[in-house]
Design an enzyme around this catalytic site. Structure first.
Site, PDB file in Angstrom:
ATOM      1  N   HIS A  85     -91.604  53.740  76.142  1.00 42.15           N
ATOM      2  CA  HIS A  85     -91.363  52.414  76.738  1.00 42.15           C
ATOM      3  C   HIS A  85     -89.979  52.316  77.378  1.00 42.15           C
ATOM      4  O   HIS A  85     -89.459  51.220  77.572  1.00 42.15           O
ATOM      5  CB  HIS A  85     -91.561  51.312  75.686  1.00 42.15           C
ATOM      6  CG  HIS A  85     -92.986  51.172  75.226  1.00 42.15           C
ATOM      7  ND1 HIS A  85     -93.354  50.534  74.085  1.00 42.15           N
ATOM      8  CD2 HIS A  85     -94.147  51.602  75.798  1.00 42.15           C
ATOM      9  CE1 HIS A  85     -94.675  50.578  73.943  1.00 42.15           C
ATOM     10  NE2 HIS A  85     -95.179  51.228  74.966  1.00 42.15           N
ATOM     11  N   CYS A  96     -75.140  44.104  91.048  1.00 45.98           N
ATOM     12  CA  CYS A  96     -74.973  45.556  91.182  1.00 45.98           C
ATOM     13  C   CYS A  96     -73.563  45.870  91.694  1.00 45.98           C
ATOM     14  O   CYS A  96     -73.102  45.261  92.665  1.00 45.98           O
ATOM     15  CB  CYS A  96     -76.012  46.089  92.157  1.00 45.98           C
ATOM     16  SG  CYS A  96     -75.794  47.816  92.601  1.00 45.98           S
TER      17      CYS A  96
HETATM   18  P1  NAD Z   1     -93.975  45.651  66.454  1.00 46.33           P
HETATM   19  O1  NAD Z   1     -92.801  44.750  66.524  1.00 46.33           O
HETATM   20  O2  NAD Z   1     -95.249  45.288  67.081  1.00 46.33           O
HETATM   21  O3  NAD Z   1     -94.315  45.951  64.923  1.00 46.33           O
HETATM   22  C1  NAD Z   1     -93.356  46.358  64.012  1.00 46.33           C
HETATM   23  C2  NAD Z   1     -94.045  46.706  62.703  1.00 46.33           C
HETATM   24  O4  NAD Z   1     -93.036  47.194  61.826  1.00 46.33           O
HETATM   25  C3  NAD Z   1     -94.724  45.519  62.013  1.00 46.33           C
HETATM   26  O5  NAD Z   1     -96.067  45.869  61.696  1.00 46.33           O
HETATM   27  C4  NAD Z   1     -93.878  45.318  60.744  1.00 46.33           C
HETATM   28  O6  NAD Z   1     -94.677  44.997  59.628  1.00 46.33           O
HETATM   29  C5  NAD Z   1     -93.251  46.662  60.538  1.00 46.33           C
HETATM   30  N1  NAD Z   1     -91.937  46.667  59.881  1.00 46.33           N
HETATM   31  C6  NAD Z   1     -90.971  45.716  59.921  1.00 46.33           C
HETATM   32  N2  NAD Z   1     -89.892  46.114  59.227  1.00 46.33           N
HETATM   33  C7  NAD Z   1     -90.185  47.338  58.716  1.00 46.33           C
HETATM   34  C8  NAD Z   1     -89.462  48.265  57.918  1.00 46.33           C
HETATM   35  N3  NAD Z   1     -88.214  48.039  57.491  1.00 46.33           N
HETATM   36  N4  NAD Z   1     -90.089  49.429  57.598  1.00 46.33           N
HETATM   37  C9  NAD Z   1     -91.340  49.694  58.001  1.00 46.33           C
HETATM   38  N5  NAD Z   1     -92.071  48.845  58.766  1.00 46.33           N
HETATM   39  C10 NAD Z   1     -91.484  47.691  59.121  1.00 46.33           C
HETATM   40  O7  NAD Z   1     -93.467  46.994  66.965  1.00 46.33           O
HETATM   41  P2  NAD Z   1     -94.140  48.022  67.875  1.00 46.33           P
HETATM   42  O8  NAD Z   1     -95.506  48.339  67.379  1.00 46.33           O
HETATM   43  O9  NAD Z   1     -93.149  49.072  67.979  1.00 46.33           O
HETATM   44  O10 NAD Z   1     -94.368  47.360  69.322  1.00 46.33           O
HETATM   45  C11 NAD Z   1     -93.517  46.433  69.893  1.00 46.33           C
HETATM   46  C12 NAD Z   1     -93.007  46.756  71.269  1.00 46.33           C
HETATM   47  O11 NAD Z   1     -91.774  46.104  71.398  1.00 46.33           O
HETATM   48  C13 NAD Z   1     -92.726  48.179  71.515  1.00 46.33           C
HETATM   49  O12 NAD Z   1     -93.419  48.491  72.629  1.00 46.33           O
HETATM   50  C14 NAD Z   1     -91.228  48.312  71.796  1.00 46.33           C
HETATM   51  O13 NAD Z   1     -91.051  48.823  73.087  1.00 46.33           O
HETATM   52  C15 NAD Z   1     -90.687  46.944  71.785  1.00 46.33           C
HETATM   53  N6  NAD Z   1     -89.571  46.717  70.826  1.00 46.33           N
HETATM   54  C16 NAD Z   1     -88.537  47.609  70.707  1.00 46.33           C
HETATM   55  C17 NAD Z   1     -87.523  47.378  69.788  1.00 46.33           C
HETATM   56  C18 NAD Z   1     -86.415  48.396  69.626  1.00 46.33           C
HETATM   57  O14 NAD Z   1     -86.153  49.152  70.537  1.00 46.33           O
HETATM   58  N7  NAD Z   1     -85.758  48.452  68.464  1.00 46.33           N
HETATM   59  C19 NAD Z   1     -87.533  46.245  69.002  1.00 46.33           C
HETATM   60  C20 NAD Z   1     -88.590  45.332  69.164  1.00 46.33           C
HETATM   61  C21 NAD Z   1     -89.596  45.598  70.090  1.00 46.33           C
HETATM   62 ZN    ZN Z   2     -77.607  47.981  94.028  1.00 53.04          ZN
END
Ligand code: NAD
Ligand code: ZN
Length: 247
Positions: free
Chosen positions: A117, A149
């Site tokens: 992503h 930019c």
């Molecule tokens: P999600 O937010 O949909 O799900 C996160 C999952 O992690 C949940 O099911 C939750 O129960 C679980 N969780 C929460 N804390 C936890 C822990 N300490 N240990 C284990 N499990 C835990 O996440 P996703 O499926 O990755 O999809 C969300 C989208 O959002 C992704 O595509 C991503 O690109 C983006 N995103 C990225 C970030 C980041 O870069 N840190 C943060 C939020 C969302």
């Molecule tokens: Zn530019």
């Protein structure tokens, strides 16, 4: 005991593959999107994280993204990230495929990180293509909204993350699926497994014969396919697994 079984499987892996989601970074202080306390309880994701919304009004996008960016830039890897890096260094994992955009796997020492992503650490000008570190753009947000930019003065500076309505990075996706087909152990950590096509990676791996291990705070749609399901925090469970393997 399930952690013991997970350690046996990962300890014996020759082509282990990990898929991580927002949950793995939750203990670093970055809120997840879904699940308890998730950001999507406060914002409508399809609206604020879509390319249409960004193109219509970059200021509105950055006003939401500003606080989140500050938190993500200050975040440090937690014991879960470090444990995954240790598993790779020990030859138990060939790569980490991540849905996260925060760069914390790389910070923790993981070497083969496949970002399906994109990355929020870089910002790109949609007018001239110029790229800048997010930290530099972030530093000017208080004085300049939307940020401009540094090369062409354009106002469409977008983090190099995949927004709703944008295509996924094809090379990363293809690499992830190729590794999934070769995997003998597939470890899914901190992902709700509802975002496609990333959620299909463990499906492809299990169809190709991999044993699936799911470590997540809440149930996922693929728990029934898994050889081992561990309901817990990745920052606690993963170091225990490493300890059992190496201990
Ligand atoms: P999600 O937010 O949909 O799900 C996160 C999952 O992690 C949940 O099911 C939750 O129960 C679980 N969780 C929460 N804390 C936890 C822990 N300490 N240990 C284990 N499990 C835990 O996440 P996703 O499926 O990755 O999809 C969300 C989208 O959002 C992704 O595509 C991503 O690109 C983006 N995103 C990225 C970030 C980041 O870069 N840190 C943060 C939020 C969302
Ligand atoms: Zn530019």
């Amino acid at each position: 005991m399930t952690i013991q079984r997970a350690a046996e499987l990962i300890g014996g892996a020759r082509h282990g593959l990990a898929l991580t989601g927002a949950g793995v970074s939750a203990e670093s202080g970055i809120p997840t999107f879904r699940g308890a306390g998730g950001l999507w309880t406060r914002y409508d994701p399809v609206k604020v994280a879509s390319i249409e919304y960004f193109m219509a009004d970059p200021s509105a996008y950055w006003n939401v993204s500003k606080d989140r960016g500050r938190v993500a830039l200050a975040a440090r890897p937690n014991p879960g990230h470090h444990a995954l890096a240790a598993l790779e260094a020990g030859g138990r994992l060939v790569a980490v495929v991540t849905q996260n955009t925060d760069g914390l796997h790389q910070d923790s020492g993981s070497r083969t990180v496949i970002e399906v992503h994109g990355s929020s650490r870089t910002v790109q000008c949609l007018d001239c293509g110029n790229r800048e570190p997010r930290s530099e753009v972030q530093a000017r947000l208080d004085a300049e909204m939307p940020p401009r930019c540094g090369i062409c003065g354009g106002t469409f500076l977008k983090p190099t993350v995949v927004l709703f309505g944008e295509p996924l990075p094809q090379a990363a996706i293809q690499q992830a699926f190729a590794l999934a087909r070769q995997a003998d152990v597939m470890l899914v950590v901190g992902s709700s497994l509802v975002v496609y096509p990333a959620a299909e990676i463990p499906l492809v791996a299990t169809r190709s014969g991999a044993k699936l291990i799911v470590i997540n705070a809440e149930p996922t749609p693929f728990d029934e396919l898994a050889a081992v399901v561990i309901r817990g925090k990745s920052g606690e469970v993963l170091p225990e697994i490493v300890e059992l393997i190496d201990g």
